[in-house]
Design a protein around this motif. Structure first.
Motif, mmCIF file in Angstrom:
data_model
loop_
_atom_site.group_PDB
_atom_site.id
_atom_site.type_symbol
_atom_site.label_atom_id
_atom_site.label_comp_id
_atom_site.label_asym_id
_atom_site.label_seq_id
_atom_site.Cartn_x
_atom_site.Cartn_y
_atom_site.Cartn_z
ATOM 1 N N THR A 126 0.838 -1.211 0.000
ATOM 2 C CA THR A 126 0.000 0.000 0.000
ATOM 3 C C THR A 126 0.864 1.249 0.000
ATOM 4 O OG1 THR A 126 -1.759 -1.183 1.184
ATOM 5 C CG2 THR A 126 -1.808 1.227 1.258
ATOM 6 N N LEU A 127 1.944 1.220 0.777
ATOM 7 C CA LEU A 127 2.865 2.360 0.816
ATOM 8 C C LEU A 127 3.585 2.506 -0.518
ATOM 9 C CD1 LEU A 127 3.652 4.468 2.914
ATOM 10 C CD2 LEU A 127 5.495 2.961 3.662
ATOM 11 N N ALA A 128 3.952 1.381 -1.138
ATOM 12 C CA ALA A 128 4.651 1.429 -2.426
ATOM 13 C C ALA A 128 3.753 1.981 -3.529
ATOM 14 C CB ALA A 128 5.140 0.030 -2.800
ATOM 15 N N LYS A 129 2.465 1.740 -3.438
ATOM 16 C CA LYS A 129 1.542 2.271 -4.443
ATOM 17 C C LYS A 129 1.540 3.795 -4.431
ATOM 18 C CE LYS A 129 -3.208 1.760 -6.142
ATOM 19 N NZ LYS A 129 -4.527 1.091 -5.909
ATOM 20 N N ALA A 130 1.699 4.372 -3.243
ATOM 21 C CA ALA A 130 1.747 5.826 -3.119
ATOM 22 C C ALA A 130 3.149 6.384 -3.356
ATOM 23 C CB ALA A 130 1.251 6.244 -1.732
ATOM 24 N N HIS A 131 4.165 5.546 -3.167
ATOM 25 C CA HIS A 131 5.562 5.988 -3.303
ATOM 26 C C HIS A 131 6.294 4.974 -4.177
ATOM 27 C CE1 HIS A 131 5.137 9.037 -0.118
ATOM 28 N NE2 HIS A 131 4.415 8.115 0.527
ATOM 29 N N PRO A 132 6.346 5.178 -5.486
ATOM 30 C CA PRO A 132 6.966 4.197 -6.397
ATOM 31 C C PRO A 132 8.438 3.914 -6.112
ATOM 32 C CG PRO A 132 5.614 5.757 -7.618
ATOM 33 C CD PRO A 132 5.702 6.277 -6.215
ATOM 34 N N ASN A 133 9.142 4.799 -5.385
ATOM 35 C CA ASN A 133 10.536 4.518 -5.067
ATOM 36 C C ASN A 133 10.673 3.510 -3.932
ATOM 37 O OD1 ASN A 133 9.632 6.609 -3.232
ATOM 38 N ND2 ASN A 133 11.764 6.891 -2.605
#
Length: 468
Positions: A126-133
Motif C-alpha cells: 500500500t505504501l509502495a503504491k503511493a511511493h513508487p521509489n
C-alpha cells in the motif's frame, strides 16, 4: 519502434538464459541498516529518524538504494511513510524495507505488524503504491524460519502484495548454504530475488574474498531469472575472528560490481556500512590495531569450531631482490599468537619458506602467549649464487583439529642483503595478491587498521558505485 521492440525482445531473451540473473541497469548499489535518529527530540518528545543526515550520507556514497530496517518502535514506520520516502524520491534513491524474522525476536522485532508477514506484505505494498521509489522489501534471516515461511504462507504474502503493487519486489535474505535443492524448488518461485550475504561459507569469515566469484556463479546457474543481490559485510560478522577491513570490503565490492556488469548479480547492498559521521562505527577503537608497529600485520587464522586436516595451510609469499655485493642474506621478523606452553602442541605451526622449502618453524605453543618474539634466519648459504628469492610466511597444520582457534601475527620484517616493498605490512594491496590458501579451513590476510573506518571505506565504495 521496430528497433525498440528488437532491443526489448533481446533483453527479455537474455534474462531467460540459464546462469544469467535478471539485472536492471545500473543495478541496485547501496547499503542496509545503520538507521540514525535525530540527536534532539522534537516538540512531540520523540527523536525521529534523521532523514536529512541519512539522505546526505547516501548521496555522498553514490548509492541508489537504501534498505531501511524496521527495528525499534512505531516511529520508524511512520517516519518512513511521512518523511523518508518523499525525501529519498527527491534524491533519486530507491528504498527497500527490512523486516526481522521470528528467530531474531531476542534482539529485534519489527513494528507495528511484528510477525504478521501477510500484514507486512499488504501495508508495504500500500505504501509502495503511493511511493513508487519503495521498490522492494526483505525478511532478514528468512531461511532460518521456514517453519513460518511455508510455501502456502508465502503465497498468501505474495498475493496480498501483488494485488496492490505488482512491481513491488520480495527479496528475502538467504545465505549461500541455505539455497538447497528443496529451497530452490519450493521457495524461489515465490520470490523476486534473494539478498546473498557473502561470508566465505562454510568458514564464516570476513577476510578471504576469493570464494566470492565461485559462489556468485553457482547461484546464478541455479537461480536463472532470479535477481541476486550480494551483501558484503561492512560490519563485524558474529563468530568471525576479525572485523572487516577497508581493503577487504573494497575487494568484495569491486568484484561484486564486476558481476553486476556481467549480469550475474542484480546489485550490491552493503551490510551496515557506516555512512553518517556520528555513527558509532564510523571510527575504530585503538584496541582494534593488533600490529606491533604502525597499522598493519599479517594474520593467519583457524576459526573456532572449525575442523582442519594435516597439510592445510595459508601463506603470504613475496618475491625479493638480492642486493649486489652483500656479504650476508638475512631475514628477521616479529611473530605473536595467543597460545602458550599450557596449550596442546603439534597442531598449528608457524613457518618461513624460502623458494618453497621450510627454513624456519615454530609451534604456536613454543613462546609465551600474546608476546611479540623476534625470529632471525640467516639465508646466506642457501642463496649463494642466486639473483632472487621467494619468501613465504605460513601457518601450517601439522595435525588436524576440531576446535582450536588461533590467530598468528607477523609484522616488522627486516631484510639484510635482500629487498622487497612494504616489509612493515602497511599496505594491504601489496600483500593481498600474494596470499594462497591450501585446503580451505586455514585463511590469511593483511590486516590494516583504519581509525577513520567509515570515511576511508565510504570514499572507496563511493568511487566503485560511481563507476558501477
Amino acid at each position: 519502434m521496430i528497433r525498440l521492440a528488437l532491443v526489448t525482445a533481446l533483453a527479455m531473451s537474455l534474462s531467460m538464459i540459464p546462469g544469467v540473473s535478471r539485472a536492471e541497469a545500473p543495478g541496485a548499489l547501496g547499503t542496509a541498516g545503520n538507521l540514525m535518529r535525530e540527536e534532539q527530540p522534537r516538540a512531540d518528545g520523540i527523536r525521529h529518524v534523521d532523514t536529512k543526515a541519512i539522505i546526505a550520507g547516501l548521496k555522498a556514497l553514490n548509492a541508489n538504494t537504501y534498505v531501511y530496517p524496521m527495528a525499534g518502535d512505531d516511529v520508524h514506520w511512520t517516519d518512513l511513510r511521512d518523511e523518508f520516502l518523499p525525501a529519498a524520491s527527491t534524491a533519486g534513491i530507491d528504498v527497500w524495507v527490512l523486516v526481522y524474522s521470528p528467530s531474531q525476536q531476542g534482539c529485534c522485532v519489527s513494528r507495528p505488524y511484528r510477525h504478521d508477514y501477510v500484514a507486512w506484505s499488504r501495508e508495504i505494498a500500500t505504501l509502495a503504491k503511493a511511493h513508487p521509489n519503495l521498490a522492494g522489501w526483505t525478511v532478514d534471516d528468512y531461511a532460518y524460519d521456514l517453519k513460518t515461511f511455508t510455501p502456502a504462507y508465502v503465497g498468501q504474502m505474495r498475493s496480498a502484495a501483488k494485488a496492490i503493487a505488482p512491481a513491488l519486489k520480495f527479496v528475502p535474505t538467504v545465505y549461500y548454504a541455505q539455497v538447497t535443492d528443496a529451497f530452490v524448488a519450493e521457495q524461489i518461485p515465490l520470490m523476486d530475488g534473494v539478498i546473498f550475504p557473502f561470508r566465505d561459507e562454510p568458514y564464516r569469515d570476513t577476510s578471504w574474498p576469493w570464494s566470492l566469484s565461485y559462489q556468485v556463479r553457482q547461484l546464478a546457474e541455479r537461480l536463472p531469472g532470479t535477481g541476486i543481490y550480494l551483501m558484503p559485510y561492512a560490519y563485524p560478522l558474529s563468530h568471525a575472528a576479525q572485523k572487516p577491513t577497508v581493503s577487504y570490503v573494497e575487494a568484495v565490492t569491486k568484484k561484486a560490481v564486476e558481476h553486476v556488469r556481467s549480469g550475474e548479480l542484480a546489485g550490491v547492498l552493503q551490510y551496515k556500512l557506516p555512512f553518517v559521521p556520528r555513527d558509532q562505527a564510523w571510527t575504530r577503537p585503538a584496541a582494534d590495531n593488533l600490529a606491533r608497529t604502525g597499522d598493519g600485520r599479517l594474520s593467519f587464522v583457524v576459526q573456532q569450531q572449525t575442523a582442519t586436516k594435516a597439510g592445510m595451510s595459508c601463506g603470504a609469499a613475496r618475491n625479493t631482490v638480492l642486493t649486489s655485493g652483500a656479504a650476508r642474506r638475512v631475514v628477521s621478523f616479529w611473530h605473536r599468537d595467543a597460545r602458550g606452553p599450557s596449550h596442546p602442541a603439534g597442531y598449528h605451526v608457524k613457518q618461513l619458506l624460502l623458494n618453497g622449502k621450510v627454513v624456519w618453524e615454530r609451534d604456536v605453543t613454543a613462546d609465551a602467549a600474546n608476546t611479540w618474539v623476534r625470529a632471525t634466519v640467516d639465508l646466506t648459504a642457501k642463496l649463494s649464487g642466486a639473483t632472487g628469492a621467494t619468501l613465504q610466511w605460513r601457518l601450517y597444520e601439522r595435525k588436524g583439529v576440531s576446535d582450536y582457534f588461533i590467530d598468528v601475527s607477523v609484522d616488522d620484517i627486516a631484510l639484510t642483503g635482500l629487498a622487497m616493498s612494504d616489509p612493515g605490512v602497511e599496505n594491504a594491496a601489496v600483500w593481498t595478491p600474494a596470499l594462497a590458501r591450501t585446503g580451505g579451513a586455514v585463511y590469511c590476510s593483511a590486516q590494516v587498521y583504519h581509525q577513520n573506518y567509515g570515511a576511508d571505506l565510504g570514499a572507496r565504495i563511493a568511487r566503485l558505485y560511481a563507476a558501477g
